[in-house]
Each structure stands twice: as C-alpha cells, then as structure tokens.
Design a protein around this motif. Structure first.
Motif, PDB file in Angstrom:
ATOM      1  N   LEU A  85     -13.867   3.866  -0.311  1.00 13.81           N
ATOM      2  CA  LEU A  85     -13.162   5.075   0.099  1.00 13.81           C
ATOM      3  C   LEU A  85     -12.062   4.756   1.105  1.00 13.81           C
ATOM      4  O   LEU A  85     -10.978   5.356   1.069  1.00 13.81           O
ATOM      5  CB  LEU A  85     -14.152   6.084   0.686  1.00 13.81           C
ATOM      6  N   ALA A  86     -12.309   3.796   2.008  1.00 11.76           N
ATOM      7  CA  ALA A  86     -11.270   3.378   2.946  1.00 11.76           C
ATOM      8  C   ALA A  86     -10.059   2.840   2.197  1.00 11.76           C
ATOM      9  O   ALA A  86      -8.903   3.118   2.562  1.00 11.76           O
ATOM     10  CB  ALA A  86     -11.817   2.318   3.906  1.00 11.76           C
ATOM     11  N   GLY A  87     -10.307   2.077   1.137  1.00 15.55           N
ATOM     12  CA  GLY A  87      -9.201   1.575   0.329  1.00 15.55           C
ATOM     13  C   GLY A  87      -8.408   2.699  -0.313  1.00 15.55           C
ATOM     14  O   GLY A  87      -7.171   2.680  -0.322  1.00 15.55           O
ATOM     15  N   LEU A  88      -9.102   3.698  -0.837  1.00 16.39           N
ATOM     16  CA  LEU A  88      -8.411   4.845  -1.442  1.00 16.39           C
ATOM     17  C   LEU A  88      -7.614   5.619  -0.393  1.00 16.39           C
ATOM     18  O   LEU A  88      -6.516   6.119  -0.674  1.00 16.39           O
ATOM     19  CB  LEU A  88      -9.425   5.756  -2.127  1.00 16.39           C
ATOM     20  N   LEU A  89      -8.152   5.701   0.822  1.00 19.06           N
ATOM     21  CA  LEU A  89      -7.430   6.379   1.897  1.00 19.06           C
ATOM     22  C   LEU A  89      -6.175   5.600   2.302  1.00 19.06           C
ATOM     23  O   LEU A  89      -5.147   6.197   2.649  1.00 19.06           O
ATOM     24  CB  LEU A  89      -8.349   6.569   3.106  1.00 19.06           C
ATOM     25  N   LEU A  90      -6.252   4.272   2.260  1.00 17.77           N
ATOM     26  CA  LEU A  90      -5.066   3.476   2.541  1.00 17.77           C
ATOM     27  C   LEU A  90      -3.998   3.699   1.470  1.00 17.77           C
ATOM     28  O   LEU A  90      -2.790   3.717   1.773  1.00 17.77           O
ATOM     29  CB  LEU A  90      -5.430   1.995   2.635  1.00 17.77           C
ATOM     30  N   VAL A  91      -4.434   3.871   0.223  1.00 17.55           N
ATOM     31  CA  VAL A  91      -3.482   4.226  -0.836  1.00 17.55           C
ATOM     32  C   VAL A  91      -2.828   5.569  -0.517  1.00 17.55           C
ATOM     33  O   VAL A  91      -1.600   5.730  -0.626  1.00 17.55           O
ATOM     34  CB  VAL A  91      -4.177   4.271  -2.211  1.00 17.55           C
ATOM     35  N   ALA A  92      -3.647   6.550  -0.117  1.00 25.31           N
ATOM     36  CA  ALA A  92      -3.102   7.864   0.235  1.00 25.31           C
ATOM     37  C   ALA A  92      -2.149   7.761   1.422  1.00 25.31           C
ATOM     38  O   ALA A  92      -1.097   8.417   1.460  1.00 25.31           O
ATOM     39  CB  ALA A  92      -4.246   8.830   0.548  1.00 25.31           C
ATOM     40  N   TRP A  93      -2.502   6.926   2.398  1.00 23.64           N
ATOM     41  CA  TRP A  93      -1.632   6.716   3.563  1.00 23.64           C
ATOM     42  C   TRP A  93      -0.273   6.180   3.132  1.00 23.64           C
ATOM     43  O   TRP A  93       0.765   6.559   3.687  1.00 23.64           O
ATOM     44  CB  TRP A  93      -2.338   5.760   4.512  1.00 23.64           C
ATOM     45  N   SER A  94      -0.276   5.308   2.137  1.00 26.88           N
ATOM     46  CA  SER A  94       0.989   4.706   1.695  1.00 26.88           C
ATOM     47  C   SER A  94       1.937   5.735   1.089  1.00 26.88           C
ATOM     48  O   SER A  94       3.136   5.446   0.920  1.00 26.88           O
ATOM     49  CB  SER A  94       0.714   3.599   0.670  1.00 26.88           C
ATOM     50  N   GLN A  95       1.422   6.924   0.769  1.00 18.07           N
ATOM     51  CA  GLN A  95       2.249   7.952   0.134  1.00 18.07           C
ATOM     52  C   GLN A  95       2.641   9.089   1.070  1.00 18.07           C
ATOM     53  O   GLN A  95       3.330  10.012   0.653  1.00 18.07           O
ATOM     54  CB  GLN A  95       1.487   8.536  -1.072  1.00 18.07           C
ATOM     55  N   VAL A  96       2.209   9.054   2.329  1.00 16.99           N
ATOM     56  CA  VAL A  96       2.449  10.200   3.211  1.00 16.99           C
ATOM     57  C   VAL A  96       3.911  10.277   3.621  1.00 16.99           C
ATOM     58  O   VAL A  96       4.590   9.263   3.790  1.00 16.99           O
ATOM     59  CB  VAL A  96       1.558  10.142   4.476  1.00 16.99           C
ATOM     60  N   ASP A  97       4.371  11.504   3.757  1.00 16.22           N
ATOM     61  CA  ASP A  97       5.710  11.773   4.256  1.00 16.22           C
ATOM     62  C   ASP A  97       5.708  12.822   5.354  1.00 16.22           C
ATOM     63  O   ASP A  97       6.747  13.058   5.977  1.00 16.22           O
ATOM     64  CB  ASP A  97       6.627  12.241   3.119  1.00 16.22           C
ATOM     65  N   GLY A  98       4.525  13.470   5.566  1.00 16.50           N
ATOM     66  CA  GLY A  98       4.440  14.526   6.564  1.00 16.50           C
ATOM     67  C   GLY A  98       3.283  14.302   7.512  1.00 16.50           C
ATOM     68  O   GLY A  98       2.341  13.549   7.213  1.00 16.50           O
TER      69      GLY A  98
END
Length: 402
Positions: A85-98
C-alpha cells in the motif's frame, strides 16, 4: 528447546533488507522529494513539511493497533500489505498537483510507516523468538536500517536529477511493492513463531492487547520509560530538523555543516555494532543508563564547541553512536524492564506519544527560534529534554529492579 537468538539468518536478513529499503524510501526520501517539489510547484517548506507532520501524527495513533495486531499473529499480512500500500501511495504522490491530494496521500502514508519501520519489525522478531531472546535480532535489524540514508539518499537524488521527482517516486514505489512487500511476506511466517509463553504453576496467565497495556501501566517503570522516550523524541527530532541551520548559526559554512552531518549515520551503525560485539547480553537497565548520559554532554558540546569542523564532528560522533545504541534500548526496554507479555501492544503504547512528539517538536523548536532570535534557546530546551531523558530512564531502571 530454546529458540535461536534472532530467529535465524534468512529471517533477520530478509527483514533487515526490507527495513533498509523502507527507511530509505519512506523516511529519508521525503526531504529530497520535498525540495524538488518546492522548486517545481512553488510550495513553501512549511506547507510541505506540514503534510509530513500530519503523517507522523497519524503514525503515532496507529502504533498501538499495529503492535496489538502483530501480537495476534497478523505480522505477515500487516507488514507486507503495508509495504504494498505504501508503494501505491507513492505512485499516487507522483501524480499530485494540489495540496488536498498531497496531504491526503501523506496522511495515509504516515500510517503505513507505523506498520513497516522498526517497531513492527521488532514486534515480529519478538514473536518469532520470544521477547526475552530478541535482542540480537533487533540489534541486527538496526544495523541494516542504519545504512538506509547512506544507500538511498544518493540513489534518490540521482533519480530526481535524471527522472524528476515524479519518476523518483515511481522507482521508490516499485521498491516498496516488490522488495519490501515480497521480503516481509516471505520472512514472516506465523507457524514458525514460538508458542505463547505458558504460565508457571500459580502464575497468572499471560496477557495481551489492552489487558497487557493496562498491566504495564501499573508498573512505575512503564511511566519512566514513557517520560524518557518522549523526551528523547523531542530532543532528537528538534536537533535533526534544525541541525543544519544551527551549525550555520554557530559559524560553520555549508560544506563544514554537511561534513558534520555526514558522520552521524556511520557513528550510529558503529554504536549498534559495539553493543552487538561487546555487550550483547549486558543488563539493559545498566546499558541504557550509561548511554543516556551521552546526550546532555553532546548538547553541551554543540552549544559550547568552537566553530571548528573537526571539534564539532567529534561531538557528533559520540552523539550519533549514542543515538544508534538507544534504538536497541528502545527495542528491548519492554521485555527487559516492563513485561514479556504483549510486546507489540505495550511497545506501541510507548511509541504512540513518542511519534506525536517527533511530529510536533520541529515546529516547536522553530517557534522558539523565532521568538528568541537564535538557536541558543532551542539548545537550552533540547538540553532540558536530554536531562528528563536521563531522569526518566534512570527512574525506570531503578523501578525495574523491584
């Protein structure tokens, strides 16, 4: 038959390698990524580090339930699942703009840290070999983790420079999913854990969960350790986050300040190695009582040493060695000074306020610096924290005898 101290070479090596990668990506990677985000997105440091503070606060809240779940035998699914899940969250982090999405990701990622870093791994080792036999395994894990910054900081910085911070986060995500998740799943095997300790004739049945914590809270040594560890968290977190500007204020240039910071990591590993090599079975209350004395003297050294790189680096070596040793003391304090039952739950209840203090201390130190106009007052507060660390641990050591 007595279980092997540490739980076997493969078990410790796999958990240790997972710890190295988890610490390297989930802890030491944040300042590097945050700086790259600040340069690209224009967000302030306060905004970026506010998200990390939120994550650490939630990590504190998650510490007890994580430890209690490992006591119940859920270590494999918990630690391997948290790594994925931490890995998936890092993927999500890589897409943040806000900011909203950034804070949401960092909040949940803090909970994953509570389920992947030292404390849950210590609890897994204690369950495998029995809390009384866990010291060597815990020492070995801290040796692995001690190299995390040395290995991953240059790797992550290289990835940022070549792939950008978003690409670096994707690589860090792969490490968590494949390496950490896989190693935790393969290493943690509940059927190989030692059976729950049976009660001797006339002895109360072993307790776990909330009952174990309630029993621990009736022991004065528990509260002494609570004071010691919260004080340590305040001093360590304040110094860690403010050490670089503090050294600049003391008169070092940036090159000298970096040189001083560089010696702390190897000194931590050296300190842990010294315990494993020369004091593997020393009574923890005496070992810890000697180690905590180093911290107030180190703070005095940082405050009074001349602005000379070699002198301050020498003080930093002693500070780093003591800091490395205290991690082992934290890992074994519960079974040797409080109770051998309910390790995960009791340790989690001690870690929870410690994590909260770790999250809040840097902000408090920054406010104190702003109000006083310099780091003298901050060092004074850190020195006071180091004294309460000594007082709390010495009280716990004294009460653990009776």
């Amino acid at each position: 038959m007595k279980p092997a101290a540490g739980g076997g070479g493969w078990f410790i090596s796999a958990l240790g390698a997972a710890q190295l990668c988890s610490w390297g990506t989930l802890f030491y990677g944040f300042p590097l990524i945050a700086e790259a985000m600040r340069a690209e997105l224009g967000w302030s440091k306060a905004t970026l580090y506010g998200a990390a503070t939120l994550g650490m606060l939630l990590a504190g809240l998650a510490a007890y339930p994580v430890g209690a779940a490992i006591d119940r035998g859920h270590g494999r699914i918990l630690m391997s699942g948290a790594s994925v899940l931490a890995g998936l969250l890092l993927v999500a982090w890589s897409q943040v703009d806000g900011l909203v999405s950034f804070y949401a990701v960092l909040a949940v990622l803090g909970c994953m840290q509570a389920a992947t870093l030292y404390e849950p791994a210590f609890a897994v080792v204690a369950r495998r070999v029995g809390a009384a036999n866990a010291r060597r395994g815990i020492t070995a894990l801290t040796l692995w983790g001690g190299f995390a910054s040395t290995v991953f900081i240059p790797i992550i910085q290289f990835l940022i420079e070549t792939q950008g911070w978003r690409g670096a986060l994707l690589a860090m995500a792969a490490v968590n999913v494949i390496v950490c998740g896989g190693l935790n799943f393969l290493a943690i095997d509940q059927p190989r854990d030692v059976p729950v300790r049976a009660a001797e004739p006339g002895e109360p049945l072993p307790v776990a969960g909330r009952a174990a914590v309630a029993a621990a809270m009736r022991r004065p040594s528990f509260w002494g350790l609570m004071l010691a560890f919260v004080s340590y968290a305040f001093a360590f977190s304040s110094l860690t986050y403010h050490f670089f500007p503090l050294l600049l204020e003391r008169g070092l240039d940036s090159t000298g300040a970096v040189a001083v910071l560089t010696v702390i990591g190897p000194a931590q590993v050296a300190g842990r190695f010294l315990i494993g090599a020369f004091a593997p079975d020393a009574p923890l209350r005496w070992l810890g009582s000697a180690i905590v004395v180093v911290f107030p003297f180190a703070v005095i050294g940082f405050a009074l040493a001349p602005p000379d790189v070699l002198v301050i680096a020498a003080v930093a070596v002693f500070y780093g060695a003591a800091n490395g040793m205290i991690t082992i003391v934290r890992g074994m304090a519960v079974p040797e000074m409080v109770s051998r039952d309910g390790y995960g739950a009791i340790n989690g209840s001690l870690v929870a306020p410690m994590n909260v203090m770790t999250a809040l201390a840097p902000l408090g130190a920054a406010l104190l610096w702003q109000a006083s106009g310099g780091y003298g007052a901050v060092l004074g507060a850190i020195f006071a924290g180091s004294l309460t660390l000594c007082a709390g641990f010495w009280f716990a050591a004294w009460k653990a005898r009776v």
